[in-house]
Enzyme design. Sequence first.
Site, PDB file in Angstrom:
ATOM      1  N   GLN A 182       0.811  -1.221   0.000  1.00 47.53           N
ATOM      2  CA  GLN A 182       0.000   0.000   0.000  1.00 47.53           C
ATOM      3  C   GLN A 182       0.843   1.268   0.000  1.00 47.53           C
ATOM      4  O   GLN A 182       0.296   2.377  -0.003  1.00 47.53           O
ATOM      5  CB  GLN A 182      -0.935   0.008   1.209  1.00 47.53           C
ATOM      6  CG  GLN A 182      -1.956  -1.110   1.230  1.00 47.53           C
ATOM      7  CD  GLN A 182      -2.983  -1.003   0.120  1.00 47.53           C
ATOM      8  OE1 GLN A 182      -3.113   0.030  -0.545  1.00 47.53           O
ATOM      9  NE2 GLN A 182      -3.724  -2.073  -0.116  1.00 47.53           N
ATOM     10  N   CYS A 337      -8.942  -9.468   1.461  1.00 47.70           N
ATOM     11  CA  CYS A 337      -8.450 -10.804   1.811  1.00 47.70           C
ATOM     12  C   CYS A 337      -9.138 -11.370   3.040  1.00 47.70           C
ATOM     13  O   CYS A 337      -9.093 -12.571   3.279  1.00 47.70           O
ATOM     14  CB  CYS A 337      -6.941 -10.753   2.052  1.00 47.70           C
ATOM     15  SG  CYS A 337      -5.986 -10.267   0.606  1.00 47.70           S
TER      16      CYS A 337
END
Length: 388
Positions: A182, A337
């Site tokens: 990220q 996820c």
Amino acid sequence: MSDSKEKRIYFDWAASSPYFEQANSALFGNPSSQHSEGKAAKQAIDEARRICSQALEVPAETLFFTSGGTESNSIALFSNLMRKGQGRILCSMAEHASIRSAMETLDKLGKPTGSIAVDSSGRVTENTLKKALQKFPDTRFVSIMAVNNETGTITDMQMIRDTLRQTTDNKAPIHFHCDLVQAIGKIPIDLKNWEIDSASVSAHKIGGPRGIGLLYLRKPIEVFYSGGGQENGIRGGTENTQGAAALSNCFSELGMMTDNRKKLFSDTLNSAKKRWEKLISSLYAMERCTLIPADRKPDDERFSPYILQAAFHGIPGEVMARALDDLGIAVSTGSACSSSSPERPVLTAMGVEENLRIEGIRISQGSLTSDEEIDLLLDAISQILKFL
């Protein structure tokens, strides 16, 4: 709201970004083959690695193409099973699910593990890191992500570097692994200065296709599992040539090489900051909205201007996400996820109250997000709050 349904608005860039590039059909050869098609594919892999290495300012031989961030994390973590002695592995309590799951498996396999607490913003502090290292003096591997995938919290990487360096005086060095998934393309990256030993990158977070990523290794490691010797033995399996080329193109577009492209990166970052400042200021004005953490300010440099966690009193996060989806706007309740689980371990580690954890949604923007889309999101939230 029919118009918003016709044109979807995407605020889930932290899960996956739009991908527009068409695959190069000429790169179908196996890079390990010795015929012309294979040599062309091998040349494309080498060129992609070179471009990525220039962008990250590291030697090309330290980069290895993988299937994505999860595999890159796993290769680094499970290499500990090949290390001599019983050196302990630590990770922060706010890590991505791929790290947390790997740690559970390593623990079952008998590898000593431990955790590093985070503060109310989800950040590993000098104090929490020192406490963990004092508690576990046998630590030889530490995993701490650069930008949190649920809150956007930015880690003070220089502090981590200095603390680990002080701890390793007169001791075996501690391997520092960093999940950069990220962070790439969102904040300035300095692998060399941060003294990171290994790091993971995923293409589909920065405009590339799924199924391709990078593993950075400052020094060679002995991997736990191997294949046919591809990627210098670090990652077996036929290389994803088209994916590697696409990933290198993403790095080129991010503006991380030439001065002009670095300026583009800076301009893109500043635009994202302005959009997020407007969003956060407007959410603060909504009585039923609580930001997570609650003390996050519109221009807060502790957080990436690409990810925001917010809760709306009396509305479960899943309900708010569905209501926004009905209005043509995509958000999430957290990491994709972990979407099948109602648990929010990152928020729990931050000490967030249970009701806020249940009510939390993640809003994440990208390079194509516009000011108009911010306005439409705010209008949609206001409409929902009137009826729920």
